[in-house]
Design a protein around this motif. Structure first.
Motif, PDB file in Angstrom:
ATOM      1  N   ILE A   5      12.712  15.271  -8.941  1.00 36.81           N
ATOM      2  CA  ILE A   5      11.503  15.564  -8.161  1.00 36.81           C
ATOM      3  C   ILE A   5      10.798  14.283  -7.756  1.00 36.81           C
ATOM      4  CG2 ILE A   5       9.244  16.678  -8.200  1.00 36.81           C
ATOM      5  CD1 ILE A   5      10.450  18.656 -10.259  1.00 36.81           C
ATOM      6  N   GLY A   6      10.578  13.399  -8.699  1.00 39.01           N
ATOM      7  CA  GLY A   6       9.792  12.196  -8.443  1.00 39.01           C
ATOM      8  C   GLY A   6      10.446  11.207  -7.497  1.00 39.01           C
ATOM      9  N   LEU A   7      11.727  10.945  -7.673  1.00 37.06           N
ATOM     10  CA  LEU A   7      12.417   9.955  -6.843  1.00 37.06           C
ATOM     11  C   LEU A   7      12.528  10.387  -5.378  1.00 37.06           C
ATOM     12  CD1 LEU A   7      13.768   7.196  -6.818  1.00 37.06           C
ATOM     13  CD2 LEU A   7      15.918   8.342  -7.360  1.00 37.06           C
ATOM     14  N   PRO A   8      12.993  11.622  -5.090  1.00 38.00           N
ATOM     15  CA  PRO A   8      13.012  12.033  -3.672  1.00 38.00           C
ATOM     16  C   PRO A   8      11.618  12.096  -3.058  1.00 38.00           C
ATOM     17  CG  PRO A   8      14.373  13.501  -4.983  1.00 38.00           C
ATOM     18  CD  PRO A   8      13.638  12.616  -5.928  1.00 38.00           C
TER      19      PRO A   8
ATOM     20  N   TRP B  21       1.364   9.133  -6.191  1.00 41.97           N
ATOM     21  CA  TRP B  21       1.446  10.559  -5.865  1.00 41.97           C
ATOM     22  C   TRP B  21       2.722  11.192  -6.398  1.00 41.97           C
ATOM     23  CZ3 TRP B  21      -2.360  13.543  -4.967  1.00 41.97           C
ATOM     24  CH2 TRP B  21      -3.508  13.060  -4.365  1.00 41.97           C
ATOM     25  N   ALA B  22       3.836  10.502  -6.327  1.00 39.94           N
ATOM     26  CA  ALA B  22       5.089  11.054  -6.841  1.00 39.94           C
ATOM     27  C   ALA B  22       5.012  11.248  -8.350  1.00 39.94           C
ATOM     28  CB  ALA B  22       6.258  10.136  -6.478  1.00 39.94           C
ATOM     29  N   PHE B  23       4.415  10.308  -9.043  1.00 39.87           N
ATOM     30  CA  PHE B  23       4.271  10.418 -10.500  1.00 39.87           C
ATOM     31  C   PHE B  23       3.386  11.600 -10.876  1.00 39.87           C
ATOM     32  CE2 PHE B  23       2.030   9.230 -14.436  1.00 39.87           C
ATOM     33  CZ  PHE B  23       3.122   9.072 -15.278  1.00 39.87           C
ATOM     34  N   VAL B  24       2.264  11.753 -10.183  1.00 39.73           N
ATOM     35  CA  VAL B  24       1.335  12.847 -10.485  1.00 39.73           C
ATOM     36  C   VAL B  24       1.970  14.203 -10.183  1.00 39.73           C
ATOM     37  CG1 VAL B  24      -0.842  13.915  -9.770  1.00 39.73           C
ATOM     38  CG2 VAL B  24      -0.755  11.471 -10.244  1.00 39.73           C
ATOM     39  N   ILE B  25       2.590  14.329  -9.016  1.00 37.76           N
ATOM     40  CA  ILE B  25       3.176  15.614  -8.633  1.00 37.76           C
ATOM     41  C   ILE B  25       4.364  15.957  -9.533  1.00 37.76           C
ATOM     42  CG2 ILE B  25       4.405  16.803  -6.773  1.00 37.76           C
ATOM     43  CD1 ILE B  25       2.547  15.287  -4.829  1.00 37.76           C
ATOM     44  N   ALA B  26       5.202  14.978  -9.850  1.00 40.60           N
ATOM     45  CA  ALA B  26       6.322  15.240 -10.756  1.00 40.60           C
ATOM     46  C   ALA B  26       5.817  15.632 -12.148  1.00 40.60           C
ATOM     47  CB  ALA B  26       7.231  14.017 -10.850  1.00 40.60           C
ATOM     48  N   GLY B  27       4.743  15.011 -12.599  1.00 41.82           N
ATOM     49  CA  GLY B  27       4.168  15.378 -13.898  1.00 41.82           C
ATOM     50  C   GLY B  27       3.597  16.781 -13.909  1.00 41.82           C
TER      51      GLY B  27
ATOM     52  N   PHE C 255       0.829  -1.205   0.000  1.00 37.58           N
ATOM     53  CA  PHE C 255       0.000   0.000   0.000  1.00 37.58           C
ATOM     54  C   PHE C 255       0.867   1.261   0.000  1.00 37.58           C
ATOM     55  CE2 PHE C 255      -3.658  -2.578   0.943  1.00 37.58           C
ATOM     56  CZ  PHE C 255      -4.737  -1.822   0.526  1.00 37.58           C
ATOM     57  N   SER C 256       1.940   1.262   0.789  1.00 34.84           N
ATOM     58  CA  SER C 256       2.816   2.429   0.866  1.00 34.84           C
ATOM     59  C   SER C 256       3.533   2.669  -0.460  1.00 34.84           C
ATOM     60  CB  SER C 256       3.844   2.241   1.979  1.00 34.84           C
ATOM     61  OG  SER C 256       3.214   2.137   3.213  1.00 34.84           O
ATOM     62  N   LEU C 257       4.084   1.622  -1.046  1.00 30.91           N
ATOM     63  CA  LEU C 257       4.795   1.780  -2.315  1.00 30.91           C
ATOM     64  C   LEU C 257       3.861   2.217  -3.438  1.00 30.91           C
ATOM     65  CD1 LEU C 257       7.209  -1.273  -2.210  1.00 30.91           C
ATOM     66  CD2 LEU C 257       7.804   1.138  -1.992  1.00 30.91           C
ATOM     67  N   PHE C 258       2.679   1.620  -3.497  1.00 29.79           N
ATOM     68  CA  PHE C 258       1.738   1.979  -4.555  1.00 29.79           C
ATOM     69  C   PHE C 258       1.259   3.424  -4.401  1.00 29.79           C
ATOM     70  CE2 PHE C 258      -2.585   2.217  -6.296  1.00 29.79           C
ATOM     71  CZ  PHE C 258      -2.326   1.870  -7.605  1.00 29.79           C
ATOM     72  N   GLY C 259       0.887   3.799  -3.180  1.00 33.35           N
ATOM     73  CA  GLY C 259       0.409   5.164  -2.945  1.00 33.35           C
ATOM     74  C   GLY C 259       1.486   6.202  -3.198  1.00 33.35           C
ATOM     75  N   ALA C 260       2.688   5.933  -2.711  1.00 32.40           N
ATOM     76  CA  ALA C 260       3.786   6.877  -2.918  1.00 32.40           C
ATOM     77  C   ALA C 260       4.153   6.977  -4.393  1.00 32.40           C
ATOM     78  CB  ALA C 260       5.003   6.452  -2.099  1.00 32.40           C
ATOM     79  N   GLY C 261       4.132   5.860  -5.102  1.00 34.10           N
ATOM     80  CA  GLY C 261       4.439   5.887  -6.532  1.00 34.10           C
ATOM     81  C   GLY C 261       3.429   6.696  -7.326  1.00 34.10           C
TER      82      GLY C 261
ATOM     83  N   PHE D  98       9.093  10.239  -3.932  1.00 30.60           N
ATOM     84  CA  PHE D  98       8.698   8.849  -3.732  1.00 30.60           C
ATOM     85  C   PHE D  98       9.260   8.295  -2.429  1.00 30.60           C
ATOM     86  CE2 PHE D  98       9.760   4.326  -4.314  1.00 30.60           C
ATOM     87  CZ  PHE D  98       8.477   3.813  -4.442  1.00 30.60           C
ATOM     88  N   ILE D  99      10.526   8.564  -2.167  1.00 30.30           N
ATOM     89  CA  ILE D  99      11.159   8.067  -0.943  1.00 30.30           C
ATOM     90  C   ILE D  99      10.525   8.684   0.299  1.00 30.30           C
ATOM     91  CG2 ILE D  99      13.341   8.036   0.349  1.00 30.30           C
ATOM     92  CD1 ILE D  99      14.737   7.862  -2.432  1.00 30.30           C
ATOM     93  N   VAL D 100      10.319   9.995   0.277  1.00 30.72           N
ATOM     94  CA  VAL D 100       9.714  10.679   1.424  1.00 30.72           C
ATOM     95  C   VAL D 100       8.279  10.206   1.644  1.00 30.72           C
ATOM     96  CG1 VAL D 100       8.925  12.938   2.251  1.00 30.72           C
ATOM     97  CG2 VAL D 100      11.208  12.694   1.280  1.00 30.72           C
ATOM     98  N   LEU D 101       7.506  10.095   0.583  1.00 35.52           N
ATOM     99  CA  LEU D 101       6.116   9.653   0.717  1.00 35.52           C
ATOM    100  C   LEU D 101       6.023   8.203   1.183  1.00 35.52           C
ATOM    101  CD1 LEU D 101       4.346  11.286  -2.350  1.00 35.52           C
ATOM    102  CD2 LEU D 101       4.019  11.829   0.068  1.00 35.52           C
ATOM    103  N   THR D 102       6.937   7.351   0.742  1.00 39.50           N
ATOM    104  CA  THR D 102       6.923   5.962   1.197  1.00 39.50           C
ATOM    105  C   THR D 102       7.140   5.887   2.704  1.00 39.50           C
ATOM    106  OG1 THR D 102       7.758   5.189  -0.939  1.00 39.50           O
ATOM    107  CG2 THR D 102       7.999   3.702   0.931  1.00 39.50           C
ATOM    108  N   ILE D 103       8.118   6.625   3.195  1.00 41.50           N
ATOM    109  CA  ILE D 103       8.373   6.645   4.640  1.00 41.50           C
ATOM    110  C   ILE D 103       7.185   7.218   5.388  1.00 41.50           C
ATOM    111  CG2 ILE D 103       9.832   7.667   6.430  1.00 41.50           C
ATOM    112  CD1 ILE D 103      12.133   7.497   4.330  1.00 41.50           C
ATOM    113  N   TRP D 104       6.604   8.276   4.863  1.00 40.06           N
ATOM    114  CA  TRP D 104       5.448   8.904   5.510  1.00 40.06           C
ATOM    115  C   TRP D 104       4.249   7.957   5.532  1.00 40.06           C
ATOM    116  CZ3 TRP D 104       1.185  12.117   3.309  1.00 40.06           C
ATOM    117  CH2 TRP D 104       0.473  12.780   4.301  1.00 40.06           C
ATOM    118  N   PHE D 105       4.000   7.268   4.429  1.00 43.20           N
ATOM    119  CA  PHE D 105       2.874   6.334   4.375  1.00 43.20           C
ATOM    120  C   PHE D 105       3.090   5.131   5.299  1.00 43.20           C
ATOM    121  CE2 PHE D 105       1.417   7.649  -0.136  1.00 43.20           C
ATOM    122  CZ  PHE D 105       0.673   8.682   0.402  1.00 43.20           C
TER     123      PHE D 105
END
Length: 92
Positions: free
Chosen positions: A50-53, A27-33, A19-25, A55-62
């Motif tokens: 933009i997307g990779l950092p 959101w990171a894709f949408v925001i980077a786009g 769930f964390s990886l999917f959600g972070a992926g 993604f990492i921050v959102l994964t930890i947060w989720f």
């Protein structure tokens, strides 16, 4: 730890991780786009810088945020130690 508690632990970590990886992926894709289109950045730079950092921050947060919400929704089980009587060792 018996195999049932091990199963419960693996279920919790696998579900939370997916769930964390999917959600972070997502959101990171949408925001980077959006930022790529807004600031006219090259696609490779937007994803890597933009997307990779993000993604990492959102994964930890989720990972920190989602267990409470997934338990409330009934997707995650309780802690393996608090599992119902069917996961306690039976003495015959």
């Amino acid at each position: 730890m018996n195999w049932r508690r091990l199963y419960a632990t693996v279920e919790i970590y696998l579900t939370l991780g997916l769930f964390s990886l999917f959600g972070a992926g997502c959101w990171a894709f949408v925001i980077a786009g959006i930022l790529r289109l807004t600031f006219q950045i090259d696609e490779n730079k937007a994803i890597l810088l933009i997307g990779l950092p993000l993604f990492i921050v959102l994964t930890i947060w989720f990972i920190r945020l989602l267990p409470k919400h997934l338990r409330k929704a009934g997707i995650l089980s309780d802690e393996p130690e608090k599992f119902g009587p069917w996961f306690k060792d039976r003495k015959s």
